[in-house]
Scaffold this active site. Structure first.
Site, PDB file in Angstrom:
ATOM      1  N   GLU A  44     -40.458   4.363  43.670  1.00 16.17           N
ATOM      2  CA  GLU A  44     -39.556   3.653  42.761  1.00 16.17           C
ATOM      3  C   GLU A  44     -38.438   4.605  42.389  1.00 16.17           C
ATOM      4  O   GLU A  44     -38.673   5.780  42.110  1.00 16.17           O
ATOM      5  CB  GLU A  44     -40.308   3.220  41.500  1.00 16.17           C
ATOM      6  CG  GLU A  44     -39.438   2.536  40.476  1.00 16.17           C
ATOM      7  CD  GLU A  44     -40.198   2.122  39.216  1.00 16.17           C
ATOM      8  OE1 GLU A  44     -39.599   2.185  38.128  1.00 16.17           O
ATOM      9  OE2 GLU A  44     -41.394   1.742  39.321  1.00 16.17           O
ATOM     10  N   GLU A  49     -31.633   2.783  33.296  1.00 21.31           N
ATOM     11  CA  GLU A  49     -32.754   2.364  32.457  1.00 21.31           C
ATOM     12  C   GLU A  49     -32.496   2.911  31.049  1.00 21.31           C
ATOM     13  O   GLU A  49     -32.329   4.111  30.869  1.00 21.31           O
ATOM     14  CB  GLU A  49     -34.060   2.899  33.023  1.00 21.31           C
ATOM     15  CG  GLU A  49     -35.280   2.349  32.335  1.00 21.31           C
ATOM     16  CD  GLU A  49     -36.568   2.707  33.045  1.00 21.31           C
ATOM     17  OE1 GLU A  49     -37.530   1.949  32.885  1.00 21.31           O
ATOM     18  OE2 GLU A  49     -36.639   3.744  33.737  1.00 21.31           O
TER      19      GLU A  49
END
Length: 186
Positions: A44, A49
């Protein structure tokens, strides 16, 4: 998933974040082999974020078979907020390096040497995910101070290949089925 996957190149999104307790906007990538090896073995790459109570800090990180990996953060100067304006988030991904940037400022670079002997799983196609989660272990639950509705506003997503091993330079835009651009306009 199943619509587009790319191995290496520049992945870039211009977006404006929501703000409020319990909000968790993200633009990230998962290995397209997730169905056969599961998460986190597929890898990932998070390149945008934030959490709604710390909207001036962006987190870029890797997740790998042994779990959470190296991470870097970028904070806007002068206490500015990612909710106040659009910003450009990018990852330049080459065979043995990943570089994260915000508004053209590279703030983190990772290579296999940074993984403490763990396997580098960033060697196959990944697909993009854009989401605005509400609640969760990191941001906590919304409370009375969080206004709704909220939105993660994405102006564009660009994905380019690279003609060099450095990633993100000398490349060309990816075209999809029927010669259409892969870019997503919001």
């Amino acid at each position: 998933k199943g619509l587009f996957a790319q191995q290496y190149g520049r992945f870039e999104a211009r977006a404006q974040m929501p703000t409020g307790k319990g909000l968790w906007p993200a633009i990230w990538m998962l290995g397209s082999n997730i169905d056969s090896v599961s998460w986190p073995a597929c890898g990932e790459i998070d390149f945008m974020e934030t959490i709604g109570t710390d909207i001036s800090t962006n987190h870029g990180s890797l997740h790998m078979p042994n779990g959470y990996g190296p991470s870097g953060t970028y904070s806007l100067p002068g206490g500015a907020s990612f909710a106040d304006a659009f910003h450009t988030f990018a990852v330049d991904w080459a065979p043995n390096s990943i570089k994260w940037s915000v508004d053209g400022n590279v703030y983190e670079t990772r290579t296999p040497a940074d993984l403490g002997g763990n396997r580098w799983v960033y060697d196959h196609p990944f697909y993009l995910i854009m989401n605005l989660a509400v609640g969760g272990y990191w941001p906590g639950d919304p409370d009375g101070s969080t206004s709704f509705p909220q939105q993660l506003v994405v102006d564009y997503v660009h994905v380019t290949t690279s003609d060099t091993s450095g990633g993100g330079t000398g490349g060309h835009a990816i075209t999809g089925i029927g010669g259409k651009w892969v870019d997503v306009a919001g």
